[in-house]
Design a protein around this motif. Structure first.
Motif, PDB file in Angstrom:
ATOM      1  N   MET A 188       0.832  -1.211   0.000  1.00 39.09           N
ATOM      2  CA  MET A 188       0.000   0.000   0.000  1.00 39.09           C
ATOM      3  C   MET A 188       0.863   1.257   0.000  1.00 39.09           C
ATOM      4  N   LEU A 189       1.977   1.232   0.720  1.00 33.56           N
ATOM      5  CA  LEU A 189       2.867   2.386   0.771  1.00 33.56           C
ATOM      6  C   LEU A 189       3.452   2.687  -0.610  1.00 33.56           C
ATOM      7  N   PHE A 190       3.742   1.628  -1.379  1.00 32.74           N
ATOM      8  CA  PHE A 190       4.297   1.810  -2.717  1.00 32.74           C
ATOM      9  C   PHE A 190       3.221   1.952  -3.798  1.00 32.74           C
ATOM     10  N   GLY A 191       1.941   1.812  -3.424  1.00 35.81           N
ATOM     11  CA  GLY A 191       0.868   1.948  -4.388  1.00 35.81           C
ATOM     12  C   GLY A 191       0.770   0.789  -5.351  1.00 35.81           C
ATOM     13  N   THR A 192       1.002  -0.430  -4.873  1.00 37.46           N
ATOM     14  CA  THR A 192       0.930  -1.614  -5.721  1.00 37.46           C
ATOM     15  C   THR A 192       0.407  -2.777  -4.894  1.00 37.46           C
ATOM     16  N   THR A 193       0.490  -3.999  -5.423  1.00 37.73           N
ATOM     17  CA  THR A 193       0.047  -5.189  -4.702  1.00 37.73           C
ATOM     18  C   THR A 193       1.259  -6.010  -4.276  1.00 37.73           C
ATOM     19  N   SER A 196       2.709  -8.072  -7.164  1.00 45.62           N
ATOM     20  CA  SER A 196       3.495  -7.276  -8.110  1.00 45.62           C
ATOM     21  C   SER A 196       4.831  -6.854  -7.498  1.00 45.62           C
ATOM     22  N   LEU A 197       4.862  -6.653  -6.197  1.00 45.81           N
ATOM     23  CA  LEU A 197       6.068  -6.191  -5.529  1.00 45.81           C
ATOM     24  C   LEU A 197       7.106  -7.290  -5.392  1.00 45.81           C
ATOM     25  N   VAL A 198       6.673  -8.525  -5.086  1.00 46.96           N
ATOM     26  CA  VAL A 198       7.601  -9.650  -4.913  1.00 46.96           C
ATOM     27  C   VAL A 198       8.277  -9.959  -6.253  1.00 46.96           C
ATOM     28  N   GLY A 199       9.605  -9.984  -6.244  1.00 48.23           N
ATOM     29  CA  GLY A 199      10.377 -10.236  -7.456  1.00 48.23           C
ATOM     30  C   GLY A 199      10.788  -8.972  -8.180  1.00 48.23           C
ATOM     31  N   ALA A 200      10.197  -7.834  -7.844  1.00 50.60           N
ATOM     32  CA  ALA A 200      10.538  -6.568  -8.493  1.00 50.60           C
ATOM     33  C   ALA A 200      11.753  -5.939  -7.829  1.00 50.60           C
ATOM     34  N   SER A 201      12.369  -4.972  -8.497  1.00 52.53           N
ATOM     35  CA  SER A 201      13.510  -4.239  -7.938  1.00 52.53           C
ATOM     36  C   SER A 201      13.003  -3.241  -6.904  1.00 52.53           C
ATOM     37  N   LEU A 202      13.568  -3.294  -5.701  1.00 52.80           N
ATOM     38  CA  LEU A 202      13.143  -2.356  -4.664  1.00 52.80           C
ATOM     39  C   LEU A 202      13.603  -0.939  -4.994  1.00 52.80           C
ATOM     40  N   ALA A 203      14.747  -0.809  -5.679  1.00 57.40           N
ATOM     41  CA  ALA A 203      15.244   0.520  -6.034  1.00 57.40           C
ATOM     42  C   ALA A 203      14.269   1.259  -6.938  1.00 57.40           C
ATOM     43  N   LYS A 204      13.543   0.502  -7.779  1.00 56.01           N
ATOM     44  CA  LYS A 204      12.600   1.133  -8.707  1.00 56.01           C
ATOM     45  C   LYS A 204      11.375   1.693  -7.991  1.00 56.01           C
ATOM     46  N   GLN A 205      11.201   1.380  -6.718  1.00 52.28           N
ATOM     47  CA  GLN A 205      10.067   1.916  -5.963  1.00 52.28           C
ATOM     48  C   GLN A 205      10.374   3.300  -5.396  1.00 52.28           C
ATOM     49  N   PHE A 206      11.651   3.751  -5.532  1.00 54.93           N
ATOM     50  CA  PHE A 206      12.052   5.043  -4.994  1.00 54.93           C
ATOM     51  C   PHE A 206      12.599   5.928  -6.105  1.00 54.93           C
ATOM     52  N   GLU A 207      12.553   7.217  -5.860  1.00 56.04           N
ATOM     53  CA  GLU A 207      13.051   8.193  -6.826  1.00 56.04           C
ATOM     54  C   GLU A 207      14.577   8.223  -6.833  1.00 56.04           C
ATOM     55  N   SER A 231      16.436   8.450   4.036  1.00 50.92           N
ATOM     56  CA  SER A 231      15.245   9.243   3.718  1.00 50.92           C
ATOM     57  C   SER A 231      15.047   9.226   2.210  1.00 50.92           C
ATOM     58  N   LEU A 232      13.903   8.684   1.755  1.00 47.43           N
ATOM     59  CA  LEU A 232      13.637   8.496   0.333  1.00 47.43           C
ATOM     60  C   LEU A 232      12.222   8.953   0.005  1.00 47.43           C
ATOM     61  N   THR A 237       3.358   6.870  -5.031  1.00 43.00           N
ATOM     62  CA  THR A 237       2.560   7.656  -4.085  1.00 43.00           C
ATOM     63  C   THR A 237       3.201   8.991  -3.735  1.00 43.00           C
ATOM     64  N   ARG A 238       4.459   9.204  -4.181  1.00 38.29           N
ATOM     65  CA  ARG A 238       5.172  10.455  -3.915  1.00 38.29           C
ATOM     66  C   ARG A 238       5.247  10.766  -2.416  1.00 38.29           C
ATOM     67  N   GLU A 239       5.406   9.732  -1.612  1.00 37.31           N
ATOM     68  CA  GLU A 239       5.424   9.906  -0.160  1.00 37.31           C
ATOM     69  C   GLU A 239       6.856   9.832   0.353  1.00 37.31           C
ATOM     70  N   ALA A 240       7.214  10.746   1.260  1.00 35.88           N
ATOM     71  CA  ALA A 240       8.535  10.724   1.890  1.00 35.88           C
ATOM     72  C   ALA A 240       8.556   9.649   2.976  1.00 35.88           C
ATOM     73  N   VAL A 241       9.540   8.778   2.914  1.00 31.97           N
ATOM     74  CA  VAL A 241       9.616   7.658   3.861  1.00 31.97           C
ATOM     75  C   VAL A 241      11.039   7.527   4.379  1.00 31.97           C
ATOM     76  N   ASN A 242      11.156   6.837   5.512  1.00 35.54           N
ATOM     77  CA  ASN A 242      12.450   6.463   6.082  1.00 35.54           C
ATOM     78  C   ASN A 242      12.600   4.950   5.994  1.00 35.54           C
ATOM     79  N   VAL A 243      13.742   4.485   5.485  1.00 38.32           N
ATOM     80  CA  VAL A 243      14.015   3.058   5.331  1.00 38.32           C
ATOM     81  C   VAL A 243      15.125   2.681   6.304  1.00 38.32           C
ATOM     82  N   ALA A 244      14.818   1.781   7.245  1.00 36.00           N
ATOM     83  CA  ALA A 244      15.798   1.310   8.233  1.00 36.00           C
ATOM     84  C   ALA A 244      16.201  -0.122   7.868  1.00 36.00           C
ATOM     85  N   PRO A 245      17.394  -0.328   7.292  1.00 35.48           N
ATOM     86  CA  PRO A 245      17.800  -1.668   6.851  1.00 35.48           C
ATOM     87  C   PRO A 245      18.595  -2.429   7.913  1.00 35.48           C
ATOM     88  N   ARG A 246      18.453  -3.738   7.880  1.00 39.54           N
ATOM     89  CA  ARG A 246      19.266  -4.639   8.688  1.00 39.54           C
ATOM     90  C   ARG A 246      19.716  -5.793   7.795  1.00 39.54           C
TER      91      ARG A 246
END
Length: 471
Positions: A188-193, A196-207, A231-232, A237-246
């Motif tokens: 929902m945050l990325f505006g998709t299902t 569709s998200l599984v298997g896709a490039s995560l980088a393509k979900q951000f600007e 911060s991306l 959805t053009r939404e500003a988000v914070n990504v915390a990776p581990r």
């Protein structure tokens, strides 16, 4: 034909078998052989040469065979005897379980043969215990495998339930930048299902990110001690988000676990302070070191690398700061003991070792960073080599005015030898007192600092009257 109605594969005449060789042949060809009389009494037992432990079979002779068969084996034994007496042969081998009254069972596959005298029976058997043990191991392995499948299915169910009912967006990403799994909140945050998200490039979900750059940046944030999130802005959805990776590893593969949350609109003052302090640490002209309370280096800035002539932090991490101080552990102990005791230390002079160049004269200021989970000590090194050179030039230019007026006043009241001796005593007393104070009255460390033996320092302490004062 043989007694089972089948043609035997015998070429030429059958050999005659001497009675004395018969038992040897049976012992070599079978694991266990019984001769049973018409009254069902065991007349003899022949145990195979390679047979495993078979209990007390010698005690069975003269007793009924049924006494040593399990309840489910007795009917099979009776049917085999009836078939042998009615038809002259038993169509197939019979599996019987022996027992000896102590929960001891012995599975054997027998062939039945009419033997010599009237109604006597020869039972030629092969031990099935190895087969039974193998079957039991296979059953246990199958049960264990089924239990493992059940635990896996239960774990998968809990994992799916947790992912589906977590409000925070969660994404699992492989090292090539592809989404391995994600929950509904992330989709929902990325505006998709999710599909569709599984298997896709995560980088393509951000600007503004390519796959390789995104994975590299994500990795640097995950291992950084200062940055905990990126911060991306999302593409759809053009939404500003914070990504915390581990980062974690499973089955030899490196995976990223990313928690994604909407970014706060207003940045607070502490955030700016942290960024400014981080920039000060990196760009300061003074060398800065963060170490553990035991002196193990955790982080340094570029200025410290310049002083020591090292190329990067990887050459310093997990090393002791004592490796770079002129007096090694003596300097380090003075710095850390005073810092931990007083909370800070304003000025301490020593020399810093360089990897390839000469030693540098430095002044060190310290402070104790009292964090509950990870306490540390911060040290600031200032190169004073240039200042010492300038001070020497000024003293050379003004050497006619340099002598202390108090020393000049002694001229005329004492000889030159007495004036020099008195001045030396004062300087010696001041230096020894300063060394003892800096080391916390650790005389071994003070002796090393002054370049004296411990015995020489002891004598000078007594001479200067410092020994009695300390006592």
């Amino acid at each position: 034909m043989n007694n089972e109605g089948h043609y035997s594969r015998v070429h030429g005449s059958a050999p005659g078998i001497a009675p004395r060789c018969f038992n040897d042949i049976l012992a070599a060809a079978s694991d266990l052989t019984f001769v049973v009389s018409a009254e069902d009494m065991i007349e003899s037992v022949v145990i195979g040469r390679e047979s495993r432990d078979s209990g007390r079979l010698g005690d069975w002779v003269g007793r009924p065979m049924r006494e040593f068969l399990t309840s489910e084996s007795i009917p099979k034994y009776d049917r085999a005897l009836s078939a042998l007496r009615d038809n002259g042969h038993v169509p197939k081998r019979v599996e019987l379980n022996h027992t000896d009254g102590e929960n001891w069972q012995y599975p054997v596959r027998y062939s039945f043969h009419a033997f010599g005298r009237e109604a006597a029976v020869l039972m030629v058997g092969h031990d099935l215990r190895a087969v039974a043990e193998t079957q039991e191991q296979l059953v246990l392995a199958q049960i264990s495998l089924e239990e493992g499948y059940e635990r896996r299915r239960e774990f998968d169910a809990r994992y799916r339930m947790l992912m589906a009912n977590t409000a925070e967006a969660l994404v699992f990403m492989s090292s090539d930048g592809r989404v391995r799994d994600a929950n509904t909140a992330a989709a929902m945050l990325f505006g998709t299902t999710v599909d569709s998200l599984v298997g896709a490039s995560l980088a393509k979900q951000f600007e503004g990110f390519a796959d390789g750059d995104f994975v590299e940046k994500l990795h640097s944030v995950a291992v950084s001690e200062f940055e905990s999130e990126m911060s991306l802005q999302t593409v759809r959805t053009r939404e500003a988000v914070n990504v915390a990776p581990r980062i974690f590893r499973t089955i030899g593969e490196r995976l990223f676990f990313c928690r994604i949350s909407p970014a706060a609109v207003v940045k607070t003052e502490p955030d700016r302070l942290v960024r400014n302090l981080h920039a000060l640490f990196l760009k300061s002209t003074d060398a800065i070191v963060i170490c553990t309370p035991k002196g193990v280096i955790k982080d340094v800035n570029e200025a410290f690398l310049d002083l020591t002539g090292l190329s990067g932090l990887q050459e310093l991490r997990a090393r002791s700061l004592a490796d770079f101080l002129q007096r090694g552990q003596v300097d380090l102990k003075i710095l850390l003991d005073n810092t931990l005791r007083l909370g800070r230390m304003q000025v301490y002079s020593t020399r810093l070792s360089s990897e390839f160049g000469p030693k540098r004269s430095v002044e060190i200021s310290t402070v104790y960073l009292d964090e509950q989970d990870r306490p540390a000590v911060g040290l600031v090194f200032r190169d004073i080599g240039r200042m010492e050179a300038m001070r020497g030039v000024r003293q050379a230019a003004n050497q006619t005015d340099a002598p202390n007026q108090n020393v000049v006043d002694l001229v005329g009241s004492a000889t030159l030898k007495e004036i020099v001796a008195e001045t030396n005593d004062v300087v010696e007393r001041m230096c020894i007192g300063a060394a003892v104070e800096l080391t916390g009255n650790n005389r071994t460390a003070a002796a090393q600092m002054l370049g004296l033996s411990r015995q020489s320092l002891y004598l000078k302490l007594r001479k200067c009257g410092l020994l009695e004062r300390d006592g």
